[in-house]
Design a protein around this motif. Structure first.
Motif, short mmCIF file in Angstrom:
data_model
loop_
_atom_site.label_atom_id
_atom_site.label_comp_id
_atom_site.label_asym_id
_atom_site.label_seq_id
_atom_site.Cartn_x
_atom_site.Cartn_y
_atom_site.Cartn_z
N TYR A 69 0.83 -1.20 0.00
CA TYR A 69 0.00 0.00 0.00
C TYR A 69 0.87 1.26 0.00
O TYR A 69 0.62 2.21 -0.75
N ILE A 70 1.90 1.25 0.83
CA ILE A 70 2.80 2.41 0.90
C ILE A 70 3.51 2.62 -0.43
O ILE A 70 3.64 3.76 -0.91
N ASN A 71 3.96 1.55 -1.06
CA ASN A 71 4.62 1.66 -2.36
C ASN A 71 3.66 2.21 -3.42
O ASN A 71 4.06 2.99 -4.30
N ALA A 72 2.38 1.84 -3.33
CA ALA A 72 1.39 2.35 -4.28
C ALA A 72 1.20 3.85 -4.11
O ALA A 72 1.00 4.58 -5.09
N VAL A 73 1.28 4.33 -2.87
CA VAL A 73 1.20 5.77 -2.62
C VAL A 73 2.41 6.48 -3.24
O VAL A 73 2.26 7.50 -3.93
N TYR A 74 3.58 5.93 -3.02
CA TYR A 74 4.78 6.56 -3.57
C TYR A 74 4.80 6.55 -5.10
O TYR A 74 5.39 7.44 -5.72
N GLU A 75 4.17 5.58 -5.71
CA GLU A 75 4.08 5.57 -7.18
C GLU A 75 3.30 6.77 -7.70
O GLU A 75 3.56 7.25 -8.80
N ARG A 76 2.34 7.27 -6.89
CA ARG A 76 1.57 8.44 -7.28
C ARG A 76 2.34 9.73 -7.05
O ARG A 76 2.03 10.77 -7.65
N ILE A 77 3.32 9.71 -6.16
CA ILE A 77 4.09 10.92 -5.83
C ILE A 77 5.58 10.60 -5.86
O ILE A 77 6.27 10.65 -4.84
N PRO A 78 6.12 10.26 -7.03
CA PRO A 78 7.52 9.83 -7.11
C PRO A 78 8.52 10.88 -6.63
O PRO A 78 9.63 10.53 -6.21
N TYR A 94 10.24 11.44 0.17
CA TYR A 94 10.80 11.82 1.46
C TYR A 94 9.72 11.90 2.54
O TYR A 94 10.02 11.99 3.73
N ILE A 95 8.44 11.86 2.13
CA ILE A 95 7.34 11.97 3.09
C ILE A 95 7.08 10.60 3.72
O ILE A 95 6.81 9.63 3.01
N PRO A 96 7.13 10.49 5.04
CA PRO A 96 6.85 9.20 5.68
C PRO A 96 5.37 8.84 5.58
O PRO A 96 4.49 9.72 5.65
N VAL A 97 5.09 7.56 5.43
CA VAL A 97 3.72 7.06 5.33
C VAL A 97 3.52 6.04 6.45
O VAL A 97 4.34 5.15 6.66
N LEU A 98 2.40 6.18 7.16
CA LEU A 98 2.11 5.30 8.29
C LEU A 98 0.66 4.84 8.20
O LEU A 98 -0.24 5.64 7.95
N THR A 99 0.44 3.53 8.39
CA THR A 99 -0.93 3.00 8.43
C THR A 99 -1.41 3.00 9.88
O THR A 99 -0.70 2.55 10.78
#
Length: 436
Positions: A310-319, A323-328
């Motif tokens: 899921y986190i990788n899918a977010v980063y694919e939208r904002i390549p 640098y922004i941390p993602v937390l579930t």
């Protein structure tokens, strides 16, 4: 303790206008339709040597079974519990209404000073009509005009007369880190705030758009203090049809501009959308610390790889924003909410980081040897030296020949290497190239 004053009354008597008048800024949304103010929210005021807090509340409507109206009543009750002095606001133009009598009856049960103010007394003739409200049994009625400020001085004098006498505190008030909770409607912003505060500070509902104003709350977490701003839901411009919602959106972006860390909530079930990217770019534009929270993680079917995917899918939208941390997290169950505050502290620390000039120039020497600057128009570009000119947020100045010819891809290379070498997690970096 700072005294607290709550403004209470039926809908559409001008509570938010008086709130704005008392705190000296247009923080609460003002609109002719009733029910615009739904949560209680707070502002700071000063009068005659007293600092005090003002609470704006939603319109009190008794015995209405509507879910939103009932929640507003709960918020009014909480505001009354917090307050030291209550302003009972009525409308001199409409006169006494049954809803006013219901509010008066409710306030008679409170063991707190109540100051009765008759609003919309815009001239002397209308002010005379305020005498009608002596029916409620108060010793004095204060005719005021929240719009023009007429009569508010006498009202404030009366309010301050109920404060405990003490010497004025001349010490400068501390400025705590500001955290803005932002995102689309119904992603769980208010639930997250309530979980952090362990309080029902924000009205929570499964109806999208419940929060329209931004609400500020103080959070103490492991002996550290933070100011949390729970903002109204953000929608695409094409969907912002009500003027009220339009101004709510403006206030949400205002919260981003004024915060230290913007925490973007995303609904794990709905997913990451273009509106979320717009919010991130707004926070990045103003150099705020940024954290992405994937909320409602408890509602997602998952295995041991779901979090990473899921986190990788977010980063694919904002390549360009990796640098922004993602937390579930789950605001409902509290899952990983504690890790959020650890991450907030980390981002605040990274935002204040300062790199010594000597270390930065050694870094420049290393990366230019690793990847030499290109030639442009027959001359080789060269960075002479660099320095960090500002922290919180970090700004770097690089002095070189022909700065306007520095390629965009080399700028990105420098930023990527800055991050891999020095960190700056969750923090936009500003780089300025100057001629030397």
């Amino acid at each position: 303790m700072t005294p607290v004053v709550a403004i209470v009354g039926r809908p559409n008597v001008g509570k938010s206008t008086l709130f704005n008048r008392l705190i000296g800024e247009r923080r609460a949304i003002v609109h002719d339709s009733s029910g615009v103010t739904r949560d209680r929210h707070y502002g700071e005021a000063f009068w005659n040597g007293f600092d005090f807090r003002v609470i704006d509340t939603g319109g009190y409507v008794p015995d209405n079974p509507d879910k939103i109206v009932a929640s507003i009543r709960d918020q009014v009750d909480l505001a009354i519990d917090e307050a030291d002095v209550l302003i009972f606001l009525v409308d001199v133009r409409t006169g006494i209404m049954e809803a006013d009598r219901a509010v008066a009856q409710m306030l008679r049960l409170q063991d707190k000073p109540v100051v009765l103010a008759a609003n919309k007394a815009d001239n002397q003739n209308i002010a005379l009509d305020a005498a009608e409200f002596y029916e409620f049994g108060y010793d004095e009625v204060f005719p005021v005009s929240s719009m023009s400020g007429t009569g508010t001085g006498e009202l404030l004098d009366e309010i301050c007369s109920h404060f405990p006498k003490k010497e004025a505190d001349t010490a400068e008030q501390p400025r705590y880190p500001r955290l803005a909770i932002v995102g689309r409607p119904n992603v769980g912003k208010s639930s997250l705030v309530n979980k952090l505060l362990n309080d029902e500070r924000s009205l929570v509902s499964d109806i999208a758009g419940t929060t329209r104003d931004s609400i500020n709350s103080m959070l103490k977490y492991y002996n550290k203090y933070y100011e949390i701003i729970d903002t109204a839901g953000l929608r695409r411009k094409t969907r912002v049809k009500e003027s009220v919602e339009f101004y709510s959106t403006l206030r949400s972006f205002k919260a981003i501009r004024e915060c230290d860390v913007a925490i973007l909530l995303i609904d794990a079930v709905v997913g990451f959308e273009s509106q979320d990217v717009r919010v991130l770019k707004e926070a990045e534009k103003f150099n705020k610390g940024i954290i992405i929270l994937i909320n409602k993680w408890d509602m997602v079917e998952k295995d041991n790889k779901s979090n990473e995917l899921y986190i990788n899918a977010v980063y694919e939208r904002i390549p360009d924003m990796k640098y922004i941390p993602v937390l579930t997290v789950s605001a409902l169950t509290g899952q990983r909410v504690q890790k959020l505050m650890e991450l907030v502290d980390k981002v605040l620390e990274e935002r204040q980081k300062s790199i010594p000039t000597g270390k930065l120039n050694k870094f420049i020497e290393t990366i230019t040897q690793e990847r030499p600057l290109p030639q442009k128009r027959g001359h080789t570009l060269s960075i002479k030296y660099g320095t960090q000119v500002k922290a919180s947020p970090p700004v770097f100045a690089f002095f070189m020949n022909h700065p306007y010819e520095m390629p965009a891809n080399y700028r990105r290379f420098i930023e990527n290497r800055l991050r891999s070498t020095f960190g700056f997690e969750g923090v936009p970096i500003t780089m300025v190239f100057k001629e030397k």
